[in-house]
Design an enzyme around this catalytic site. Structure first.
Site, short mmCIF file in Angstrom:
data_model
loop_
_atom_site.label_atom_id
_atom_site.label_comp_id
_atom_site.label_asym_id
_atom_site.label_seq_id
_atom_site.Cartn_x
_atom_site.Cartn_y
_atom_site.Cartn_z
N CYS A 157 -5.58 -18.00 2.18
CA CYS A 157 -4.40 -17.12 2.03
C CYS A 157 -3.20 -18.11 1.59
CB CYS A 157 -4.06 -16.65 3.53
SG CYS A 157 -2.30 -16.04 3.62
N HIS A 186 -11.11 -9.64 -4.64
CA HIS A 186 -9.89 -8.63 -4.80
C HIS A 186 -10.63 -7.52 -5.77
CE1 HIS A 186 -6.98 -11.45 -2.95
NE2 HIS A 186 -7.81 -12.16 -3.53
N GLU A 213 -4.55 -5.69 2.64
CA GLU A 213 -5.32 -6.75 2.65
C GLU A 213 -6.80 -6.63 3.53
OE1 GLU A 213 -4.06 -10.78 3.25
OE2 GLU A 213 -2.05 -10.42 3.06
N CYS A 231 0.60 -11.04 -0.41
CA CYS A 231 -0.83 -11.67 -0.22
C CYS A 231 -0.54 -12.63 -1.65
CB CYS A 231 -1.68 -10.64 -0.70
SG CYS A 231 -3.31 -11.40 -0.59
N GLY A 271 -3.80 -12.30 -3.67
CA GLY A 271 -3.62 -11.17 -4.24
C GLY A 271 -2.80 -11.18 -5.42
#
Length: 269
Positions: free
Chosen positions: A75, A154, A203, A212, A215
């Protein structure tokens, strides 16, 4: 006997987690605690639980558990908050740190002002972007997107109008599509111009979040690979803006804020 766990609630661009120093507290069954503590009405309220620990190959280690109890590999927003935590809590005096994560060692550059960490740049590594588009059906519509990886999965979908996307409905359907056996994070991206992209995210394991980090990096990589943007772009999310650079060494570098919201103690029965 009930013990009390000291925690910090922190966020990066609105992506909020509970942070616990496992060098002080032993956390048993973190999956269950992530679910219980992340509840907004009966717990602390967060997108998940982040455990900061020792590492034999980096300055510190990170484990991150989503609000549903599943363990995440990485993360970006949490890594920035860890940088702020360890510096401001006096665990290190370094301004360049190595962080051990499930997706590898990440390098953090802390930007200091008056002994406070104002922002952090994270070397997020080399992106992997599929060279073809993939069609996924969800809620009677078909979405053309691109599979990408920042050490975690992703699916980036470029759209003309992000406001027309019912993220709460289509997000979980795409996340759990059989095409993604390990589930996936889902990003919808609207190109504003070559330097600005509006992005919203569903998420994996947490649902809709304000931001994110991985992301944002995956979104920049997909948009740049398709020639929609340059290689340095602002990713504008519900919780704030991240500056993302895909450099000449083929590495993604993400810069953004890290904010301490509050700290306290929670009972650990």
């Amino acid at each position: 006997m009930t013990s009390k766990i000291h925690f910090h609630k922190m966020h990066g661009s609105g992506n909020d987690y509970i942070y616990v120093n496992t060098m002080k507290h032993t956390i048993v069954d973190p999956e269950e605690k992530a679910k219980r503590w992340s509840e907004y009405h009966t717990g602390i309220g967060s997108d998940g639980l982040v455990l900061i620990g020792k590492s034999d190959k980096a300055d510190f280690s990170m484990r991150i558990f989503n609000a549903d109890g599943s363990e995440a590999m990485m993360c970006g927003n949490a890594t920035r908050c860890i940088g702020k935590y360890v510096y401001e809590q006096g665990l290190t005096t370094k301004t360049t740190l190595l962080l051990d994560t499930l997706s590898g060692i990440k390098t953090l550059k802390l930007h200091i002002d008056n002994n406070r960490v104002k922002s952090v740049t994270v070397d997020m590594g080399t992106p992997e972007v599929d060279d073809k588009s993939t069609a996924v059906k969800a809620a009677n519509d078909t979405y053309e997107g691109t599979i990408a990886s920042m050490g975690n999965p992703h699916f980036v979908i470029i759209v003309d109008d992000i406001q027309k996307i019912d993220l709460e409905t289509v997000g979980p359907l795409i996340e759990n599509n059989p095409l993604f056996p390990d589930r996936t994070n889902v990003e919808f991206a609207e190109i504003k111009d070559k330097n600005n992209v509006r992005m919203r995210v569903w998420e994996r394991g947490s649902g809709i979040t304000m931001a994110c980090g991985t992301g944002a990096c995956a979104t920049l990589a997909v948009c740049a690979a398709k020639g929609k943007t340059g290689r340095e772009t602002n990713i504008i999310m519900d919780g704030g803006i991240l500056s993302v650079l895909w450099d000449e060494d083929n590495r993604i570098r993400m810069t953004g804020e890290a904010v301490n919201v509050f700290e306290g103690y929670i009972d650990d029965p």
